[in-house]
Design a protein around this motif. Structure first.
Motif, short mmCIF file in Angstrom:
data_model
loop_
_atom_site.label_atom_id
_atom_site.label_comp_id
_atom_site.label_asym_id
_atom_site.label_seq_id
_atom_site.Cartn_x
_atom_site.Cartn_y
_atom_site.Cartn_z
N GLN A 278 13.53 -6.16 18.52
CA GLN A 278 13.13 -6.84 19.75
C GLN A 278 11.63 -7.07 19.79
N ASN A 279 10.88 -6.16 19.15
CA ASN A 279 9.42 -6.25 19.15
C ASN A 279 8.91 -6.61 17.76
N PRO A 280 7.77 -7.27 17.67
CA PRO A 280 7.20 -7.65 16.36
C PRO A 280 6.96 -6.43 15.49
N GLN A 281 7.10 -6.63 14.17
CA GLN A 281 6.85 -5.57 13.20
C GLN A 281 5.74 -5.99 12.25
N PRO A 282 4.84 -5.10 11.87
CA PRO A 282 4.82 -3.68 12.22
C PRO A 282 4.40 -3.44 13.66
N SER A 283 4.79 -2.28 14.16
CA SER A 283 4.42 -1.90 15.52
C SER A 283 2.93 -1.58 15.57
N PRO A 284 2.34 -1.58 16.77
CA PRO A 284 0.91 -1.23 16.89
C PRO A 284 0.59 0.13 16.28
N ASP A 285 1.48 1.10 16.45
CA ASP A 285 1.22 2.42 15.88
C ASP A 285 1.20 2.38 14.36
N CYS A 286 2.09 1.60 13.74
CA CYS A 286 2.12 1.50 12.29
C CYS A 286 0.88 0.77 11.76
N ILE A 287 0.44 -0.23 12.50
CA ILE A 287 -0.79 -0.92 12.11
C ILE A 287 -1.97 0.04 12.15
N ALA A 288 -2.03 0.83 13.23
CA ALA A 288 -3.13 1.79 13.37
C ALA A 288 -3.09 2.83 12.25
N GLN A 289 -1.91 3.38 11.95
CA GLN A 289 -1.82 4.39 10.89
C GLN A 289 -2.17 3.79 9.54
N ARG A 290 -1.62 2.60 9.23
CA ARG A 290 -1.90 1.95 7.95
C ARG A 290 -3.39 1.68 7.78
N ASP A 291 -4.00 1.15 8.82
CA ASP A 291 -5.42 0.81 8.73
C ASP A 291 -6.28 2.06 8.55
N ALA A 292 -5.95 3.12 9.28
CA ALA A 292 -6.72 4.36 9.19
C ALA A 292 -6.62 4.97 7.79
N ILE A 293 -5.42 5.02 7.24
CA ILE A 293 -5.22 5.63 5.92
C ILE A 293 -5.83 4.77 4.82
N ASN A 294 -5.59 3.47 4.85
CA ASN A 294 -6.12 2.62 3.78
C ASN A 294 -7.64 2.49 3.84
N LYS A 295 -8.19 2.48 5.04
CA LYS A 295 -9.65 2.43 5.17
C LYS A 295 -10.29 3.68 4.59
N ALA A 296 -9.56 4.79 4.65
CA ALA A 296 -10.07 6.05 4.09
C ALA A 296 -9.81 6.18 2.60
N GLY A 297 -9.24 5.14 1.98
CA GLY A 297 -8.99 5.17 0.54
C GLY A 297 -7.57 5.51 0.16
N GLY A 298 -6.66 5.53 1.13
CA GLY A 298 -5.27 5.86 0.86
C GLY A 298 -4.45 4.66 0.42
N ASP A 299 -3.15 4.86 0.35
CA ASP A 299 -2.23 3.83 -0.16
C ASP A 299 -0.99 3.81 0.72
N MET A 300 -1.04 3.04 1.79
CA MET A 300 0.11 2.91 2.69
C MET A 300 0.55 1.45 2.72
N THR A 301 1.83 1.23 2.46
CA THR A 301 2.43 -0.10 2.42
C THR A 301 3.45 -0.24 3.53
N PHE A 302 3.43 -1.38 4.22
CA PHE A 302 4.46 -1.68 5.21
C PHE A 302 5.26 -2.88 4.73
N ILE A 303 6.58 -2.73 4.65
CA ILE A 303 7.47 -3.81 4.23
C ILE A 303 8.48 -4.09 5.32
N SER A 304 8.44 -5.33 5.82
CA SER A 304 9.50 -5.83 6.71
C SER A 304 10.37 -6.74 5.86
N LEU A 305 11.64 -6.42 5.73
CA LEU A 305 12.51 -7.19 4.85
C LEU A 305 12.52 -8.68 5.19
N PRO A 306 12.54 -9.06 6.48
CA PRO A 306 12.48 -10.50 6.79
C PRO A 306 11.23 -11.18 6.24
#
Length: 417
Positions: free
Chosen positions: A351-379
């Protein structure tokens, strides 16, 4: 979980837990230790821990625990002929089961009080919070072990044969070279649960209000929450779930006693810190395996991340399927997660757009710190119609291959450099 962040924030389940009984100081020691897309035939090359072959009735014992009453007419039994024939044998090096974790407590109300004269005093010690693990390892196993954890109101059956008789991820990952482990959440299915609080209420030692609810997934709940269609009984036009065998999914629903272990379901879901027995046991399991990728789904989707935050070694990758994320990670937690590749994957018809705001925040925080987080929406990959249960959808092998490609690129190959 079952999308608690989007659907259940209005349910404040502040309930008393049932961690009753007096703990002893004695810890429980462990005594354990693509190619074909169809079939369940097994030939064991050499087997340890159990006999070769996949027991045809494994799911039967779990189904006997199901307390969900369906309002629909009686479901027809799944015929043996629903199982798809194999084109190649599954050759195993090892297959078996064991337990991880557990604690011993004194149980003065074991339920045998009324027949004590026949069976002896009802008191003694019992083990609770242990987690049952079943596994299989093919002769071609050469990749990182993968541990699958089921979601709410389900058991490890989720990863086995699909409702319409096709190969599930448990077998497919094994055939593809991964030592594959199924973890039954503590307090669920073959892991058992702590009965003390229930017996104390029956004996009048506690009020009925002390009991938390036992969660059960009805057919209406499963249809809508698993996004099988816009209305109960009406599949999406592009649905990938085998809705002609929907009754077989409903049979998989078993009682969920997570609220006997945590006092507040919502608080448990939104916090990256957890002492839930399943989380603790997953961290221990990954370490004892000498390294593993943890895969959580729905209710358990965040468990791998929570297990990683325990700080124990061994978690080589985190895969969260159909999940929420944490926008509230602190610097110390991020410093742990930047060292572990993370995959978030979701299906269709949100019902809501993906990724969710929380997933965007987590991904950005981890990757900005040098991590490796991937988000895949099958559509976003052009794959539409997948439900919450894409490990059982008609294209479950296709989705599994996407996961395996991520594992090759982010876990296996980097580890060999």
């Amino acid at each position: 979980m079952f999308f608690v962040k989007e659907k259940l924030f209005h349910l404040r389940l502040r309930l008393g837990g049932l961690r009753s009984g007096t703990e002893t100081e004695e810890p429980v020691r462990d005594t354990s230790y693509f190619r074909s897309a169809r079939g369940n035939s097994v030939r064991a090359a050499s087997t340890t821990g159990s006999s070769g072959g996949l027991p045809a009735g494994r799911a039967g014992a779990l189904l006997a625990l199901c307390l969900v009453t369906m309002a629909s007419p009686p479901a027809s039994a799944q015929a043996l002929t629903d199982l798809k024939p194999t084109s190649e044998p599954l050759i195993l090096q090892q297959q078996g089961s064991f337990f991880v974790g557990g604690r011993k407590i004194v149980n003065a109300n074991s339920g045998w009080n009324e027949v004590a004269s026949r069976f002896g005093p009802p008191g003694g010690n019992v083990v609770v919070d242990q987690m049952y693990i079943q596994f299989q390892k093919g002769v071609n196993a050469s990749k990182v072990p993968v541990v699958f954890v089921h979601g709410c109101c389900l058991s490890s059956k989720e990863w086995e044969t699909t409702p319409d008789g096709r190969m599930g991820w448990y077998e497919y990952f094994t055939r593809s070279g991964y030592p594959t482990y199924l973890a039954e959440q503590a307090g669920r299915g073959r892991s058992g649960f702590n009965t003390i609080g229930f017996n104390e209420v029956r004996l009048g030692q506690k009020s009925p209000g002390a009991l938390p609810p036992i969660l059960a997934a009805t057919d209406q709940f499963a249809w809508l929450t698993f996004r099988l269609g816009p209305k109960v009984g009406e599949p999406w036009p592009d649905s990938k779930f085998p809705t002609d065998k929907i009754e077989e999914l409903y049979k998989q629903m078993i009682p969920d006693l997570i609220l006997t272990q945590v006092p507040d379901l919502i608080a448990e879901v939104v916090s990256p810190v957890s002492n839930l027995p399943t989380v603790v046991n997953l961290a221990e399991l990954a370490e004892k395996l000498g390294g593993a990728v943890l895969v959580g789904h729905s209710e358990s989707s965040t468990f791998p991340t929570k297990a990683a935050l325990k700080g124990r070694p061994g978690i080589k990758g985190i895969i969260q399927l159909e999940t929420g994320c944490f926008a509230n990670l602190n610097a110390e937690q991020i410093s742990i997660l930047v060292k572990i590749p993370i995959l978030i994957m979701v299906g269709d018809h949100f019902q809501n757009p993906q990724p969710s705001p929380d997933c965007i925040a987590q991904r950005d925080a981890i990757n900005k710190a040098g991590g490796d987080m991937t988000f895949i929406s099958l559509p976003d990959l052009g794959i539409r119609g997948n439900s919450h249960m894409f490990m059982q959808d008609l294209n479950n092998v296709e989705v599994a291959q996407i996961v395996m490609k991520w594992l090759d690129d982010h876990v296996d190959r980097p580890a060999k450099r």
